[in-house]
Motif scaffolding. Sequence first.
Motif, PDB file in Angstrom:
ATOM      1  N   THR A 191       5.920  30.310 -10.312  1.00  0.00           N
ATOM      2  CA  THR A 191       5.159  30.990  -9.264  1.00  0.00           C
ATOM      3  C   THR A 191       5.002  32.461  -9.619  1.00  0.00           C
ATOM      4  OG1 THR A 191       5.905  29.493  -7.506  1.00  0.00           O
ATOM      5  CG2 THR A 191       5.151  31.675  -6.825  1.00  0.00           C
ATOM      6  N   VAL A 219       3.405  36.049  -8.007  1.00  0.00           N
ATOM      7  CA  VAL A 219       2.990  36.671  -6.752  1.00  0.00           C
ATOM      8  C   VAL A 219       2.155  37.905  -7.049  1.00  0.00           C
ATOM      9  CG1 VAL A 219       3.807  37.813  -4.637  1.00  0.00           C
ATOM     10  CG2 VAL A 219       5.046  35.844  -5.561  1.00  0.00           C
ATOM     11  N   LEU A 258       0.110  27.729 -13.529  1.00  0.00           N
ATOM     12  CA  LEU A 258       1.015  28.470 -12.656  1.00  0.00           C
ATOM     13  C   LEU A 258       0.637  28.287 -11.196  1.00  0.00           C
ATOM     14  CD1 LEU A 258       1.012  31.836 -14.666  1.00  0.00           C
ATOM     15  CD2 LEU A 258       2.672  29.974 -14.834  1.00  0.00           C
ATOM     16  N   ARG A 259       1.622  28.421 -10.325  1.00  0.00           N
ATOM     17  CA  ARG A 259       1.379  28.502  -8.896  1.00  0.00           C
ATOM     18  C   ARG A 259       1.191  29.971  -8.539  1.00  0.00           C
ATOM     19  NH1 ARG A 259       2.294  24.356  -5.745  1.00  0.00           N
ATOM     20  NH2 ARG A 259       2.938  25.668  -3.991  1.00  0.00           N
ATOM     21  N   VAL A 260       0.244  30.248  -7.658  1.00  0.00           N
ATOM     22  CA  VAL A 260      -0.046  31.644  -7.332  1.00  0.00           C
ATOM     23  C   VAL A 260       0.139  31.877  -5.841  1.00  0.00           C
ATOM     24  CG1 VAL A 260      -1.575  32.033  -9.281  1.00  0.00           C
ATOM     25  CG2 VAL A 260      -2.524  31.106  -7.172  1.00  0.00           C
ATOM     26  N   ALA A 261       0.747  32.997  -5.515  1.00  0.00           N
ATOM     27  CA  ALA A 261       1.008  33.366  -4.129  1.00  0.00           C
ATOM     28  C   ALA A 261       0.567  34.809  -3.917  1.00  0.00           C
ATOM     29  CB  ALA A 261       2.488  33.214  -3.795  1.00  0.00           C
ATOM     30  N   ASP A 267      -2.033  29.332  -3.521  1.00  0.00           N
ATOM     31  CA  ASP A 267      -1.201  28.233  -3.026  1.00  0.00           C
ATOM     32  C   ASP A 267      -0.471  28.632  -1.755  1.00  0.00           C
ATOM     33  OD1 ASP A 267      -1.564  26.317  -5.279  1.00  0.00           O
ATOM     34  OD2 ASP A 267      -0.650  27.937  -6.427  1.00  0.00           O
ATOM     35  N   ARG A 268      -0.122  29.902  -1.654  1.00  0.00           N
ATOM     36  CA  ARG A 268       0.600  30.376  -0.489  1.00  0.00           C
ATOM     37  C   ARG A 268       0.283  31.852  -0.275  1.00  0.00           C
ATOM     38  NH1 ARG A 268       7.067  29.487   0.687  1.00  0.00           N
ATOM     39  NH2 ARG A 268       7.266  30.912   2.471  1.00  0.00           N
ATOM     40  N   LEU A 283      10.318  32.886  -2.814  1.00  0.00           N
ATOM     41  CA  LEU A 283       9.389  32.024  -3.552  1.00  0.00           C
ATOM     42  C   LEU A 283       9.890  31.679  -4.958  1.00  0.00           C
ATOM     43  CD1 LEU A 283       6.087  33.868  -2.561  1.00  0.00           C
ATOM     44  CD2 LEU A 283       6.945  31.713  -1.634  1.00  0.00           C
ATOM     45  N   ALA A 312       9.935  33.558  -7.500  1.00  0.00           N
ATOM     46  CA  ALA A 312       8.794  33.991  -8.318  1.00  0.00           C
ATOM     47  C   ALA A 312       9.227  34.406  -9.720  1.00  0.00           C
ATOM     48  CB  ALA A 312       8.073  35.143  -7.638  1.00  0.00           C
ATOM     49  N   HIS A 313       8.383  34.118 -10.683  1.00  0.00           N
ATOM     50  CA  HIS A 313       8.582  34.576 -12.057  1.00  0.00           C
ATOM     51  C   HIS A 313       8.221  36.044 -12.182  1.00  0.00           C
ATOM     52  CE1 HIS A 313       8.591  34.472 -16.455  1.00  0.00           C
ATOM     53  NE2 HIS A 313       7.417  35.070 -16.432  1.00  0.00           N
TER      54      HIS A 313
END
Length: 335
Positions: free
Chosen positions: A24, A26, A51-54, A83-84, A118, A120-121
Amino acid sequence: MPPAHLDVRRAVRDELRDAPGGATVVVACSGGADSLALAAALAWVGPRLGLRVAGITVDHGLQEGSALRARGVAATMAGLGFDRVEAVHVDGRDGAAGPEGNARAARYRALTAAAGRLAAHAVLLGHTLDDQAETVLLGLARGSGARSLAGMPRRSGIFRRPLLGLRRVRVRAAVPEGLATWDDPHNADPAFARSRVRHRVLPVLEAELGPGVAEALARTADLLRADTDALEAQAAAALRDSVVEASWPSQADDGPDRDQGYDVTRLARLADAVRLRVLRQAAIAAGSPPTDLTAANVLAVDALVMRWRGQTGIDVPGGLRAVRRDGVLRFASSR
C-alpha cells in the motif's frame, strides 16, 4: 516537450520501483494543485505496478469550512480510483512552534498514524523543486547549519518526495482537466516567511540574477546533503567511541548513580564539524526534540568541552541539562 502529466507519472514510477507487489502506498493530498497532480499520478501508476493506493487529506481546523473542504478532497481522490481514502481531522493550533510549525507537526503525526493503520510502504508528499529552493533560502536567512541548508530529503523514513526534481509550474500543469484545486490562503499571506520568499524574494532573484536560481538552490541542497550525510555517519561512529560509564552524585542513600556519559578528551580531539554533530546527536539521544534543538544550543554545550571554566551546566530543549564532571559530559533531566 512531453505533456506535464508524463513527467509526474515518471517521477512517481521511479520512486516506487522498490515497492513490493501488493504493498500500500499513501499520498497526502491537501487539495492544492501540487498534491492533486501527485494523487492523480499515483492513481494511474500504482495499479500498474501492482500496488494498492490510498489517499489521506488532513484538516487542521484552522479555517472556516475546512472540514467540508477535506470531505470534498476525499471525494475527489475516491473519484480518481483510490482503494481507500480518509479525511483526518487534527487540531493544528496546539504547540509552541507557531501556526506553521504546529500545523506541520500535527499533519505529520496524522500521516504517520495513517501509515501505521494501513501498513503503508510509503507516504508520498507533493513538495516540488520550488519548495526545496524556498527551504534553502529560509535556512540561509536564519543562519542555519548545513543540515538545514541541505533542504528536504527525497526520503525520510516512510515519507517520500518524488516531485523534488520538478518545477511547480510543471507539476501544476499535470492536474487532470476538470479537477478543482484549492489554494491555501496562508500560501499568499505575507505574514508567513515562506510566503514572502515564494512571492517576493525568489522572483526578485530570478529577475536580477537570471533564470535558474531555483534549480541552483535545489542543486546546492543535494550537494550539501551528500556532504552532511557523510559527516553525520562519522559523527555517529565518534559518538559510540566516546561513550563511557561514570558515577554521578545521587540524593538517594544507596550510593552514587552510574550512567552513560561522553569522554570529554575524546570529544575535544574531533574536528569541529564532527564534534558539533556528535553533541547534537547525543542531545537528541537523551531526549531533546530535534526540531527545537538549535545551533546555538549545541554551541553552548560545546563550550563545556572546548572552553571549560567550571560552568555548572547548559540547559537544552526537552527539559535536559548538559553537565561536565570529572572529564565526562552527560545530559540529565533538569526537572
